[in-house]
Design a protein around this motif. Sequence first.
Motif, PDB file in Angstrom:
ATOM      1  N   UNK A   1       1.038  -1.303   0.103  1.00  0.00           N
ATOM      2  CA  UNK A   1       0.075  -0.007   0.005  1.00  0.00           C
ATOM      3  C   UNK A   1       0.724   1.378  -0.024  1.00  0.00           C
ATOM      4  N   UNK A   2       0.324   2.337  -0.714  1.00  0.00           N
ATOM      5  CA  UNK A   2       1.129   3.581  -0.604  1.00  0.00           C
ATOM      6  C   UNK A   2       1.147   4.287   0.770  1.00  0.00           C
ATOM      7  N   UNK A   3       2.487   4.755   0.849  1.00  0.00           N
ATOM      8  CA  UNK A   3       2.669   5.580   2.224  1.00  0.00           C
ATOM      9  C   UNK A   3       3.764   6.765   1.703  1.00  0.00           C
ATOM     10  N   UNK A   4       2.957   7.718   1.459  1.00  0.00           N
ATOM     11  CA  UNK A   4       3.773   9.045   1.090  1.00  0.00           C
ATOM     12  C   UNK A   4       4.322   8.684  -0.446  1.00  0.00           C
ATOM     13  N   UNK A   5       5.709   8.758  -0.458  1.00  0.00           N
ATOM     14  CA  UNK A   5       6.321   8.502  -1.811  1.00  0.00           C
ATOM     15  C   UNK A   5       6.744   7.095  -2.116  1.00  0.00           C
ATOM     16  N   UNK A   6       6.409   6.338  -1.163  1.00  0.00           N
ATOM     17  CA  UNK A   6       6.868   4.828  -1.302  1.00  0.00           C
ATOM     18  C   UNK A   6       5.827   3.807  -1.080  1.00  0.00           C
ATOM     19  N   UNK A   7       5.914   2.669  -1.502  1.00  0.00           N
ATOM     20  CA  UNK A   7       4.939   1.667  -1.048  1.00  0.00           C
ATOM     21  C   UNK A   7       5.503   0.816   0.110  1.00  0.00           C
TER      22      UNK A   7
ATOM     23  N   UNK B   1      10.687 -12.133   4.143  1.00  0.00           N
ATOM     24  CA  UNK B   1      11.941 -12.819   4.665  1.00  0.00           C
ATOM     25  C   UNK B   1      12.022 -12.742   6.134  1.00  0.00           C
ATOM     26  N   UNK B   2      11.313 -12.048   6.798  1.00  0.00           N
ATOM     27  CA  UNK B   2      11.225 -12.104   8.299  1.00  0.00           C
ATOM     28  C   UNK B   2       9.851 -12.165   8.706  1.00  0.00           C
ATOM     29  N   UNK B   3       9.658 -12.593   9.967  1.00  0.00           N
ATOM     30  CA  UNK B   3       8.346 -12.735  10.425  1.00  0.00           C
ATOM     31  C   UNK B   3       7.810 -10.918  10.941  1.00  0.00           C
ATOM     32  N   UNK B   4       7.231 -10.628   9.763  1.00  0.00           N
ATOM     33  CA  UNK B   4       6.969  -9.086   9.879  1.00  0.00           C
ATOM     34  C   UNK B   4       5.383  -8.789  10.292  1.00  0.00           C
ATOM     35  N   UNK B   5       5.609  -7.857  11.172  1.00  0.00           N
ATOM     36  CA  UNK B   5       4.020  -7.112  11.595  1.00  0.00           C
ATOM     37  C   UNK B   5       4.019  -5.732  11.173  1.00  0.00           C
ATOM     38  N   UNK B   6       5.038  -5.122  10.753  1.00  0.00           N
ATOM     39  CA  UNK B   6       5.000  -3.481  10.693  1.00  0.00           C
ATOM     40  C   UNK B   6       4.559  -2.647  10.155  1.00  0.00           C
ATOM     41  N   UNK B   7       4.433  -2.896   8.630  1.00  0.00           N
ATOM     42  CA  UNK B   7       5.199  -3.474   7.708  1.00  0.00           C
ATOM     43  C   UNK B   7       6.717  -2.703   7.341  1.00  0.00           C
ATOM     44  N   UNK B   8       7.609  -3.610   7.123  1.00  0.00           N
ATOM     45  CA  UNK B   8       9.025  -3.116   6.989  1.00  0.00           C
ATOM     46  C   UNK B   8       9.494  -3.047   5.602  1.00  0.00           C
ATOM     47  N   UNK B   9       8.774  -3.653   4.601  1.00  0.00           N
ATOM     48  CA  UNK B   9       9.575  -3.746   3.263  1.00  0.00           C
ATOM     49  C   UNK B   9       8.876  -2.371   2.689  1.00  0.00           C
ATOM     50  N   UNK B  10       9.884  -1.776   2.198  1.00  0.00           N
ATOM     51  CA  UNK B  10       9.691  -0.534   1.405  1.00  0.00           C
ATOM     52  C   UNK B  10       9.971  -0.597  -0.223  1.00  0.00           C
ATOM     53  N   UNK B  11       9.088  -0.023  -0.953  1.00  0.00           N
ATOM     54  CA  UNK B  11       9.293  -0.261  -2.649  1.00  0.00           C
ATOM     55  C   UNK B  11       9.230   1.294  -2.836  1.00  0.00           C
ATOM     56  N   UNK B  12      10.450   1.689  -3.718  1.00  0.00           N
ATOM     57  CA  UNK B  12      10.590   3.174  -3.947  1.00  0.00           C
ATOM     58  C   UNK B  12      10.387   3.093  -5.537  1.00  0.00           C
ATOM     59  N   UNK B  13       9.103   3.794  -5.913  1.00  0.00           N
ATOM     60  CA  UNK B  13       8.843   3.513  -7.621  1.00  0.00           C
ATOM     61  C   UNK B  13       9.991   4.694  -8.290  1.00  0.00           C
ATOM     62  N   UNK B  14      10.334   5.766  -7.412  1.00  0.00           N
ATOM     63  CA  UNK B  14      11.123   6.766  -8.139  1.00  0.00           C
ATOM     64  C   UNK B  14      12.467   5.920  -8.393  1.00  0.00           C
ATOM     65  N   UNK B  15      12.904   5.600  -7.420  1.00  0.00           N
ATOM     66  CA  UNK B  15      14.243   4.766  -7.699  1.00  0.00           C
ATOM     67  C   UNK B  15      14.318   3.418  -8.186  1.00  0.00           C
TER      68      UNK B  15
END
Length: 477
Positions: A30-36, A42-56
């Motif tokens: 999901x979108x969060x500001x300028x990133x997704x 790869x880890x037991x994640x609840x935060x979510x910790x994975x960031x995807x940057x469409x610009x870069x």
Amino acid sequence: MSFGSSSDTKEQVREAIDIVDLVGKYVQLRRQGRVYVGLCPWHDDTRPSLQVNPERQSFKCWVCDIGGDIFSFVMKMEGVEFREALAMLADRAGIPLRTTPPIRAASPGIAGAPASEAVSAAFPGGDSAGERKRVLYRAMAWAETQYHDCLLQAPAAEPARKYLERRGITPESIRKFHLGFSPNEPDWLLRRVQGAESRAKVLETIGVLARSPEGGWYDRFRGRLLFPIRDTQDRPVGLGGRVLPESGLASRAKYINSPETPLFTKSDHLYGMDVARTALRKSRTALVMEGYTDCIVAHQHGFEDAVAVLGTALTERHVRILKRFVDRIVLVLDGDEAGRRRANEVLELFVAQNVDLRILTLPEGMDPAEFLAEHGAEAFGDLLATRSLDALEHAFRTETEGVDLDRDVHAASRALERLLAILARAPRLRPDSSHDDRFRQEKTLQRLAARFRVPEQDVRQRLIALRRAASRRADSG
Ligand SMILES: [Zn+2]
């Protein structure tokens, strides 16, 4: 492949594929500001910790401290080398690779006359091997959708829906596993391709239609409930079909699978890999079942790391695929008889492959689906934790069943001899074998010596003698 020959393709692929789309195929973003953002696979994640940057066009998990571009994402996610990641992404983008990587060039049957003729007749533009294969994948996906929609909606599929309900398979599982139904009419699918001969040939190539002796085609899976088999890239490659008790076709084989096709090799694929992949990575364990419904019912009970073999034994190829995702494989078998039959082949795999391979035999000859229905998830989890034996221990118990190791010296030494004979067939350690492999072999010999209460040196010497005898036989044969 040299860097020079692939770098153009690499840049083309980079331009063609958006990292948000790519990562979004594996992880809900999901979108969060300028990133997704999404839950890190790869880890037991609840935060979510994975960031995807469409610009870069990059991804990053701050907890795992890993990140990169589309290529490193696929390498990490699929457990493949760069070359294969490039091939997979080029395939997705529809960009032909100028230098075909060996892994694809070696695919059986792709250059075979019937496949290529049929496909280029159907789609005259597609003359490269890559394009021909893409046509086959598309055709398989099309057939899977036809059968799936039929199961969901068609009046003719009512007995199939009833059957699934009786087996306790939920509507959610029907969608998750893309289950389908092929009505008992020889030309049901053929009518849907509107009779175009070239397309029927494509469907014959992927094993969905079969050639009838009177000429023309018929639906190979007619009157069957269908379990689509997908590869680790989520592409449908084959089908398993179960005849329905109500269909009046009881004389036919209960289960059939797709024949060998350019897309499908029975011993190369595991059922449920597409849906189990994420769970496999997290638990680092694979539960390998022997039936499609066992696998589905296991998922329904929360064992999302369950997969199934396709009417074959567990093969070396299966183990190699699973090792990309897990450290431990538990083969779940229906009762002691199956356990006895499989003990030796599993021990061979165990010694040939550096993997923690275990066997769980279910009590009272129940299959996993029956056991889960009767005793529930917690009891099954307990069995996994307490009753799964490693392959060596399982083989030891099978070979020494009913033998009094203290008194019956002859029977005990025959059992040891049989186990050593299996070890002797395993690939021999080479000078460059890893420390792990050496340690493992030492450990195995130590354990056998301890179990049979004989000196370790004797066991080692007997193994060496058996290996010499085996290689003499191989030389003279
Ligand atoms: Zn992470």
